[in-house]
Write an enzyme that holds these catalytic residues in place. Structure first.
Site, mmCIF file in Angstrom:
data_model
loop_
_atom_site.group_PDB
_atom_site.id
_atom_site.type_symbol
_atom_site.label_atom_id
_atom_site.label_comp_id
_atom_site.label_asym_id
_atom_site.label_seq_id
_atom_site.Cartn_x
_atom_site.Cartn_y
_atom_site.Cartn_z
ATOM 1 N N CYS A 79 88.243 21.303 51.480
ATOM 2 C CA CYS A 79 87.138 20.400 51.710
ATOM 3 C C CYS A 79 87.302 19.141 50.881
ATOM 4 C CB CYS A 79 85.820 21.086 51.340
ATOM 5 S SG CYS A 79 85.638 22.748 52.016
ATOM 6 N N ASP A 113 84.336 32.571 49.191
ATOM 7 C CA ASP A 113 84.870 32.506 47.838
ATOM 8 C C ASP A 113 84.051 31.567 46.959
ATOM 9 O OD1 ASP A 113 85.771 30.432 49.434
ATOM 10 O OD2 ASP A 113 87.805 30.396 48.643
#
Length: 673
Positions: free
Chosen positions: A2, A105
């Site tokens: 990201c 995560d």
């Protein structure tokens, strides 16, 4: 994978408009959605490339608290990357009473911070750049993975700390100075990259690999949780070649499995034609349980001098993959180069990132978001010529005749190899030899690259200087006891790997097309093992990556296993002048453009351009090739990123999720404006 950004303010509540503009600048890193968290002191932003828990992994993220007080939502995280061992960590945290709402995560990071604090970073097996906002202590923590796979920049302006995955997001603030830093330029023109915490931009720093920074009450403290390390030469404990061979195979297979299987979207693999990607692709093929064929991707060149298509096809056929390739021509590099520099956010000395950008575009167009690659193998397992040169230069101190004979085994791929000119080879390898010089391996490279500084204006040169000395001064005291190859490895892991291989040629070229790269050779267990074995296991005589070849001899065809070492290269000056010159070359090298950038001496630039036009860019020496690419990329960097109004995307990626406690002080507000 990201993009992240944020603002920590000591004066007033961060403005939503600023965080939205920062998100918009990072849209290419996370086209699947965006969001931000805001309270009276901090704003955390995130653009998402959904890979793990695609439904539940929205960021920024908090979690159910395990604090004894029962207070909820005291820790917020925005995170770029992957924590590959998140499944195992989540199980351990559940056994300690933590309750999870997602499979992501990111939520593991939240709970790991609650449980272990900064010690959690040592437990992570992954690649990350992240920010933790701990409301209990009003502290912001910025952390980066061990090798610097994921980027993280920050600056202080107007009572605010701004951070982001890319510099262009910091420039969303009009208060951030948009200028080049002469000392950072000096590092690039000597070492190939700026070395953290320095960047090429004035008043902008980067979080060093293997570190975390804590910002609290106006103070900044840096902590190092990991650094490359090697045992004293001759004192290695792992000396059994057969045992080390088996250990490397077991460890690397596990690292590859982790990076292939921990994904909720399909994962592909690169095939370069060399041993590194052949091993990772071969390992994937060996461990896959699905009947769905593995997709592999290769970069080819129309110019046979650079093309490795025969070896790529050989490996793809052996594995039975669905194979894709892109054939790059010189003009393709020239046409895409402005976009490449805009993503790289650094001057470049080679055009090699440009074909990598075209390759990642092919991956994305084929429908993949994740690709496993072989980066890091050369650094951790001794694959570069500079490591073999280190052995020869060390030998030259003790036995010049034997060293001179060994030179003939180097550079089989190079048309103008030093071994074809014995007098030059003697001068090259015997220059600046000193047993007390910790950087003896790198002096020839740095000396040859540093001549690029002659192109700089005098005032820029005066403000730079000392790039090599700064790196050597940062070497640990224990380096005096290391093998020469280990010293060279440390230097590569500190300079070229994070700043160029994983950044300009890696993360930026992948994420420019919204693709995540995963690197099994940089798994901490692989790197630790490689660091502990003797240098002679990594480079046996002058056979590079000897241990790797032994460990995977059954997976890799003999033709690839025994082929002469050939580094990845691409056409340089010829790309811009051999087949017609794009208009942008003239635009960025006009007298006014050179004056605006204020970096290079115009008369020397024009002389270099005339030489390139006269020869069509062909036949230029190594130094002139680097000079030309450095000038063009630096001028592009100025025009694309530093001059004129800041570029803005229309809006952050949709959907936009907002958690704003300034609107709802009593709890979390989630909105999608």
């Amino acid at each position: 994978m990201c993009g992240i950004c944020g603002v920590l303010s000591s004066t007033e509540t961060p403005e939503p408009a600023l965080i939205r503009d920062m998100l918009a600048a990072l849209a290419h890193r996370g086209p699947d959605g965006s969001g931000y968290y805001r309270d009276e002191q901090v704003a955390l932003g995130h653009t998402r490339l959904a890979i793990v828990d695609t439904a539940g992994g929205t960021q920024p993220m908090t979690g159910r608290s395990c604090f004894s007080s029962g207070a909820a939502e005291q820790v917020w995280v925005t995170f770029n990357g992957e924590i590959f061992n998140h499944v195992e960590l989540a199980a351990e945290l559940r056994s300690r009473g933590h309750v999870f709402d997602t499979r992501s995560d990111t939520e593991v990071i939240v709970h790991a911070w609650e449980e272990w604090g900064p010690a959690c970073f040592e437990r992570f097996n992954g690649q990350w750049a992240l920010a933790v906002w701990d409301r209990r202590t009003r502290s912001l923590v910025l952390s980066r993975d061990r090798f610097g796979v994921r980027p993280l920049f920050y600056t202080r302006v107007a009572g605010q700390l701004l951070f982001a995955s890319e510099v262009k997001a910091l420039y969303a603030s009009p208060d951030v100075p948009r200028e080049l830093d002469p000392a950072g330029l000096d590092q690039v023109l000597t070492l190939w990259s700026a070395v953290a915490p320095r960047t090429v931009f004035r008043e902008i720093s980067q979080v060093p690999p293997g570190s975390y920074l804590t910002f609290r009450e106006g103070r900044e403290v840096e902590h190092r949780y990991w650094a490359p390390s090697f045992p004293p030469a001759g004192a290695e404990e792992l000396t059994d070649l057969e045992a080390n061979t088996e250990a490397l195979r077991t460890t690397l297979m596990a690292a590859t499995r982790l990076r292939f299987e921990r994904s909720d979207v399909p994962v592909a693999a690169y095939l370069s034609g060399g041993i590194d990607s052949a091993v990772t692709a071969g390992a994937i093929a060996a461990i896959r349980s699905s009947s769905t064929p593995l997709h592999t991707f290769s970069l080819r060149f129309a110019d046979a001098e650079f093309d490795e298509g025969g070896f790529q096809g050989l490996m793809a056929e052996r594995l039975g993959t669905v194979h894709h390739d892109v054939v790059v021509r010189e003009r393709d590099i020239a046409d895409i180069f402005p976009e490449v520099v805009r993503h790289a956010e650094s001057p470049l000395l080679r055009t090699a990132p440009a074909p990598m950008f075209l390759l990642s575009r092919l991956v994305r167009e084929a429908g993949f978001k994740v690709v496993v690659t072989g980066e890091g193998a050369d650094e951790v397992l001794g694959g570069y010529d500079i490591f073999r040169e280190a052995k020869i230069r060390d030998l030259w101190l003790r036995d010049p005749a034997a060293a001179e004979a060994a030179v003939e085994q180097l550079y089989p791929w190079m048309h103008r190899s030093p071994n074809q000119a014995p007098a030059f080879a003697r001068s090259f390898f015997s220059r600046n030899l000193s047993p007390d010089d910790l950087a003896m391996s790198h002096r020839p490279r740095w000396d040859s690259t540093a001549v690029l500084g002659s192109m700089l204006r005098p005032e820029i040169r005066e403000l730079g200087g000392g790039a090599a000395d700064g790196v050597v001064a940062a070497m640990p005291a224990s380096a005096t006891s290391w093998d020469p190859v280990a010293r060279a490895q440390w230097l590569e892991m500190t300079t070229l790997l994070p700043g160029y291989i994983l950044a300009s040629q890696g993360d930026r070229m992948l994420m420019g097309n919204s693709v995540e790269g995963r690197f099994p050779f940089l798994d901490p267990h692989v790197a630790e093992l490689a660091g502990r074995v003797p240098a002679g296991h990594k480079i046996h005589g002058l056979d590079e990556k000897h241990l790797l070849k032994r460990a995977f001899a059954d997976l890799v065809p003999e033709e690839i296993l025994r082929r002469p070492k050939q580094p990845y290269r691409a056409p340089d000056a010829a790309a811009f002048f051999a087949g017609g010159t794009p208009d942008w070359v003239a635009d960025v090298t006009t007298a006014s453009a050179l004056e605006a950038a204020g970096v290079f001496r115009p008369e020397l630039v024009q002389r270099l351009l005339e030489k390139a036009r006269r020869t069509g860019g062909r036949g230029l020496g190594n130094t002139d090739n680097m000079r030309l690419v450095a000038v063009l990329s630096t001028q592009l960097l100025h025009s694309e990123l530093l001059s004129g109004p800041a570029a803005r995307a229309a809006a952050p990626p949709e959907p936009l999720t907002v958690f704003d406690t300034t609107l709802e002080p009593t709890g979390r507000t989630s909105a999608q404006p």
